[in-house]
Motif scaffolding. Structure first.
Motif, PDB file in Angstrom:
ATOM      1  N   ILE A  51       0.864  -1.189   0.000  1.00  0.00           N
ATOM      2  CA  ILE A  51       0.000   0.000   0.000  1.00  0.00           C
ATOM      3  C   ILE A  51       0.895   1.232   0.000  1.00  0.00           C
ATOM      4  CG2 ILE A  51      -1.677   1.314   1.340  1.00  0.00           C
ATOM      5  CD1 ILE A  51      -2.818  -1.335   2.300  1.00  0.00           C
ATOM      6  N   PRO A  52       0.676   2.157  -0.953  1.00  0.00           N
ATOM      7  CA  PRO A  52       1.488   3.376  -0.975  1.00  0.00           C
ATOM      8  C   PRO A  52       1.347   4.171   0.316  1.00  0.00           C
ATOM      9  CG  PRO A  52       0.198   3.178  -2.988  1.00  0.00           C
ATOM     10  CD  PRO A  52      -0.296   2.125  -2.041  1.00  0.00           C
ATOM     11  N   LEU A  53       2.430   4.810   0.714  1.00  0.00           N
ATOM     12  CA  LEU A  53       2.426   5.692   1.882  1.00  0.00           C
ATOM     13  C   LEU A  53       2.523   7.129   1.386  1.00  0.00           C
ATOM     14  CD1 LEU A  53       5.047   3.845   4.114  1.00  0.00           C
ATOM     15  CD2 LEU A  53       2.563   3.646   4.198  1.00  0.00           C
ATOM     16  N   LEU A  54       1.633   7.972   1.869  1.00  0.00           N
ATOM     17  CA  LEU A  54       1.644   9.396   1.539  1.00  0.00           C
ATOM     18  C   LEU A  54       1.951  10.174   2.806  1.00  0.00           C
ATOM     19  CD1 LEU A  54       1.076  11.964  -0.119  1.00  0.00           C
ATOM     20  CD2 LEU A  54      -1.367  11.583   0.308  1.00  0.00           C
TER      21      LEU A  54
ATOM     22  N   VAL B 129      -7.064   3.662  -5.565  1.00  0.00           N
ATOM     23  CA  VAL B 129      -5.847   3.145  -4.936  1.00  0.00           C
ATOM     24  C   VAL B 129      -5.960   3.309  -3.416  1.00  0.00           C
ATOM     25  CG1 VAL B 129      -3.342   3.439  -4.711  1.00  0.00           C
ATOM     26  CG2 VAL B 129      -4.447   3.736  -6.953  1.00  0.00           C
ATOM     27  N   ALA B 130      -5.887   2.182  -2.720  1.00  0.00           N
ATOM     28  CA  ALA B 130      -5.847   2.243  -1.254  1.00  0.00           C
ATOM     29  C   ALA B 130      -4.458   2.747  -0.862  1.00  0.00           C
ATOM     30  CB  ALA B 130      -6.085   0.868  -0.670  1.00  0.00           C
ATOM     31  N   TYR B 131      -4.410   3.644   0.110  1.00  0.00           N
ATOM     32  CA  TYR B 131      -3.133   4.217   0.543  1.00  0.00           C
ATOM     33  C   TYR B 131      -3.205   4.556   2.020  1.00  0.00           C
ATOM     34  CZ  TYR B 131      -5.423   8.782   0.453  1.00  0.00           C
ATOM     35  OH  TYR B 131      -6.272   9.842   0.700  1.00  0.00           O
ATOM     36  N   ASP B 132      -2.042   4.687   2.619  1.00  0.00           N
ATOM     37  CA  ASP B 132      -1.953   5.138   4.012  1.00  0.00           C
ATOM     38  C   ASP B 132      -1.467   6.574   4.011  1.00  0.00           C
ATOM     39  OD1 ASP B 132      -2.823   2.795   5.244  1.00  0.00           O
ATOM     40  OD2 ASP B 132      -0.798   1.957   5.353  1.00  0.00           O
ATOM     41  N   TYR B 133      -2.148   7.420   4.776  1.00  0.00           N
ATOM     42  CA  TYR B 133      -1.793   8.829   4.883  1.00  0.00           C
ATOM     43  C   TYR B 133      -1.161   9.085   6.237  1.00  0.00           C
ATOM     44  CZ  TYR B 133      -2.427  13.879   5.418  1.00  0.00           C
ATOM     45  OH  TYR B 133      -2.224  15.227   5.641  1.00  0.00           O
ATOM     46  N   LEU B 134       0.029   9.677   6.222  1.00  0.00           N
ATOM     47  CA  LEU B 134       0.738  10.006   7.449  1.00  0.00           C
ATOM     48  C   LEU B 134       0.907  11.514   7.515  1.00  0.00           C
ATOM     49  CD1 LEU B 134       3.056   7.169   6.561  1.00  0.00           C
ATOM     50  CD2 LEU B 134       1.928   7.201   8.764  1.00  0.00           C
ATOM     51  N   ASN B 135       0.201  12.134   8.433  1.00  0.00           N
ATOM     52  CA  ASN B 135       0.236  13.587   8.584  1.00  0.00           C
ATOM     53  C   ASN B 135       1.484  13.969   9.377  1.00  0.00           C
ATOM     54  OD1 ASN B 135      -0.160  16.284   9.455  1.00  0.00           O
ATOM     55  ND2 ASN B 135      -2.363  16.058   9.237  1.00  0.00           N
ATOM     56  N   VAL B 136       2.377  14.692   8.723  1.00  0.00           N
ATOM     57  CA  VAL B 136       3.654  15.028   9.358  1.00  0.00           C
ATOM     58  C   VAL B 136       3.496  16.025  10.499  1.00  0.00           C
ATOM     59  CG1 VAL B 136       4.948  14.477   7.277  1.00  0.00           C
ATOM     60  CG2 VAL B 136       4.236  16.830   7.672  1.00  0.00           C
ATOM     61  N   GLU B 137       2.351  16.669  10.575  1.00  0.00           N
ATOM     62  CA  GLU B 137       2.115  17.618  11.672  1.00  0.00           C
ATOM     63  C   GLU B 137       1.513  16.941  12.899  1.00  0.00           C
ATOM     64  OE1 GLU B 137       1.619  21.879   9.626  1.00  0.00           O
ATOM     65  OE2 GLU B 137      -0.203  20.661   9.556  1.00  0.00           O
ATOM     66  N   GLN B 138       1.101  15.694  12.731  1.00  0.00           N
ATOM     67  CA  GLN B 138       0.483  14.979  13.848  1.00  0.00           C
ATOM     68  C   GLN B 138       1.274  13.761  14.299  1.00  0.00           C
ATOM     69  OE1 GLN B 138      -3.521  14.155  12.530  1.00  0.00           O
ATOM     70  NE2 GLN B 138      -4.143  16.279  12.706  1.00  0.00           N
ATOM     71  N   SER B 139       2.357  13.463  13.588  1.00  0.00           N
ATOM     72  CA  SER B 139       3.138  12.276  13.923  1.00  0.00           C
ATOM     73  C   SER B 139       4.631  12.609  13.888  1.00  0.00           C
ATOM     74  CB  SER B 139       2.837  11.155  12.920  1.00  0.00           C
ATOM     75  OG  SER B 139       3.769  10.110  13.046  1.00  0.00           O
ATOM     76  N   ASP B 140       5.272  12.496  15.041  1.00  0.00           N
ATOM     77  CA  ASP B 140       6.716  12.721  15.100  1.00  0.00           C
ATOM     78  C   ASP B 140       7.463  11.697  14.257  1.00  0.00           C
ATOM     79  OD1 ASP B 140       6.386  14.903  16.786  1.00  0.00           O
ATOM     80  OD2 ASP B 140       6.714  13.734  18.622  1.00  0.00           O
ATOM     81  N   ALA B 141       6.952  10.465  14.221  1.00  0.00           N
ATOM     82  CA  ALA B 141       7.599   9.422  13.427  1.00  0.00           C
ATOM     83  C   ALA B 141       7.523   9.746  11.937  1.00  0.00           C
ATOM     84  CB  ALA B 141       6.956   8.067  13.716  1.00  0.00           C
ATOM     85  N   ALA B 142       6.367  10.250  11.477  1.00  0.00           N
ATOM     86  CA  ALA B 142       6.214  10.626  10.069  1.00  0.00           C
ATOM     87  C   ALA B 142       7.125  11.803   9.729  1.00  0.00           C
ATOM     88  CB  ALA B 142       4.757  10.968   9.763  1.00  0.00           C
ATOM     89  N   LEU B 143       7.211  12.766  10.625  1.00  0.00           N
ATOM     90  CA  LEU B 143       8.080  13.918  10.404  1.00  0.00           C
ATOM     91  C   LEU B 143       9.540  13.469  10.316  1.00  0.00           C
ATOM     92  CD1 LEU B 143       8.389  16.992  10.128  1.00  0.00           C
ATOM     93  CD2 LEU B 143       8.531  17.100  12.623  1.00  0.00           C
ATOM     94  N   GLN B 144       9.948  12.580  11.194  1.00  0.00           N
ATOM     95  CA  GLN B 144      11.324  12.078  11.150  1.00  0.00           C
ATOM     96  C   GLN B 144      11.567  11.279   9.877  1.00  0.00           C
ATOM     97  OE1 GLN B 144      13.911  12.889  13.298  1.00  0.00           O
ATOM     98  NE2 GLN B 144      15.035  11.981  11.598  1.00  0.00           N
ATOM     99  N   ALA B 145      10.570  10.531   9.428  1.00  0.00           N
ATOM    100  CA  ALA B 145      10.727   9.732   8.210  1.00  0.00           C
ATOM    101  C   ALA B 145      10.990  10.621   6.998  1.00  0.00           C
ATOM    102  CB  ALA B 145       9.490   8.870   7.978  1.00  0.00           C
ATOM    103  N   ILE B 146      10.257  11.741   6.881  1.00  0.00           N
ATOM    104  CA  ILE B 146      10.510  12.599   5.718  1.00  0.00           C
ATOM    105  C   ILE B 146      11.852  13.320   5.841  1.00  0.00           C
ATOM    106  CG2 ILE B 146       8.097  12.847   5.045  1.00  0.00           C
ATOM    107  CD1 ILE B 146       8.274  15.749   6.121  1.00  0.00           C
ATOM    108  N   LYS B 147      12.265  13.618   7.068  1.00  0.00           N
ATOM    109  CA  LYS B 147      13.602  14.196   7.244  1.00  0.00           C
ATOM    110  C   LYS B 147      14.662  13.192   6.802  1.00  0.00           C
ATOM    111  CE  LYS B 147      12.698  17.403  11.043  1.00  0.00           C
ATOM    112  NZ  LYS B 147      12.988  17.676  12.475  1.00  0.00           N
ATOM    113  N   ASP B 148      14.461  11.932   7.148  1.00  0.00           N
ATOM    114  CA  ASP B 148      15.404  10.887   6.754  1.00  0.00           C
ATOM    115  C   ASP B 148      15.455  10.738   5.233  1.00  0.00           C
ATOM    116  OD1 ASP B 148      15.875  10.459   9.452  1.00  0.00           O
ATOM    117  OD2 ASP B 148      14.646   8.629   9.555  1.00  0.00           O
ATOM    118  N   MET B 149      14.331  10.921   4.561  1.00  0.00           N
ATOM    119  CA  MET B 149      14.275  10.800   3.103  1.00  0.00           C
ATOM    120  C   MET B 149      14.889  11.997   2.393  1.00  0.00           C
ATOM    121  SD  MET B 149      10.470   9.367   2.322  1.00  0.00           S
ATOM    122  CE  MET B 149       9.553   9.012   3.797  1.00  0.00           C
ATOM    123  N   ASN B 150      14.993  13.126   3.098  1.00  0.00           N
ATOM    124  CA  ASN B 150      15.418  14.391   2.475  1.00  0.00           C
ATOM    125  C   ASN B 150      16.637  15.011   3.137  1.00  0.00           C
ATOM    126  OD1 ASN B 150      13.281  14.977   0.373  1.00  0.00           O
ATOM    127  ND2 ASN B 150      12.002  14.574   2.173  1.00  0.00           N
TER     128      ASN B 150
END
Length: 82
Positions: free
Chosen positions: A4-7, A28-49
């Motif tokens: 499942i795609p992650l957004l 398309v079923a997908y999982d949405y991760l709000n970077v303003e509501q999840s520290d883990a999601a915010l860290q994940a995008i920092k790791d990607m960038n």
């Protein structure tokens, strides 16, 4: 079975909303991760960038993360992950 795609995005972000619309329009079923509501999601995008906060980011299976992908890029990535 396809992964499942992650957004990663934010509710106010027009580009995030456009990608959500793309997924919904194409069924398309997908999982949405709000970077303003999840520290883990915010860290994940920092790791990607390399430490920078950039979104939306989409991860499809084992493919490299995509920053603000176009509809064509999403279609191609989904086709590689049937």
């Amino acid at each position: 079975m396809a992964a499942i795609p992650l957004l990663y995005g934010a509710d106010w972000c027009k580009k995030t909303i456009a990608i959500q619309s793309y997924f919904q329009e194409h069924g398309v079923a997908y999982d949405y991760l709000n970077v303003e509501q999840s520290d883990a999601a915010l860290q994940a995008i920092k790791d990607m960038n390399r430490g920078k906060v950039r979104f939306p980011m989409v991860v499809v299976g084992e493919l490299p993360p995509m920053k603000n992908p176009s509809p064509d890029e999403l279609t191609a990535a989904l086709a590689q992950n049937p």
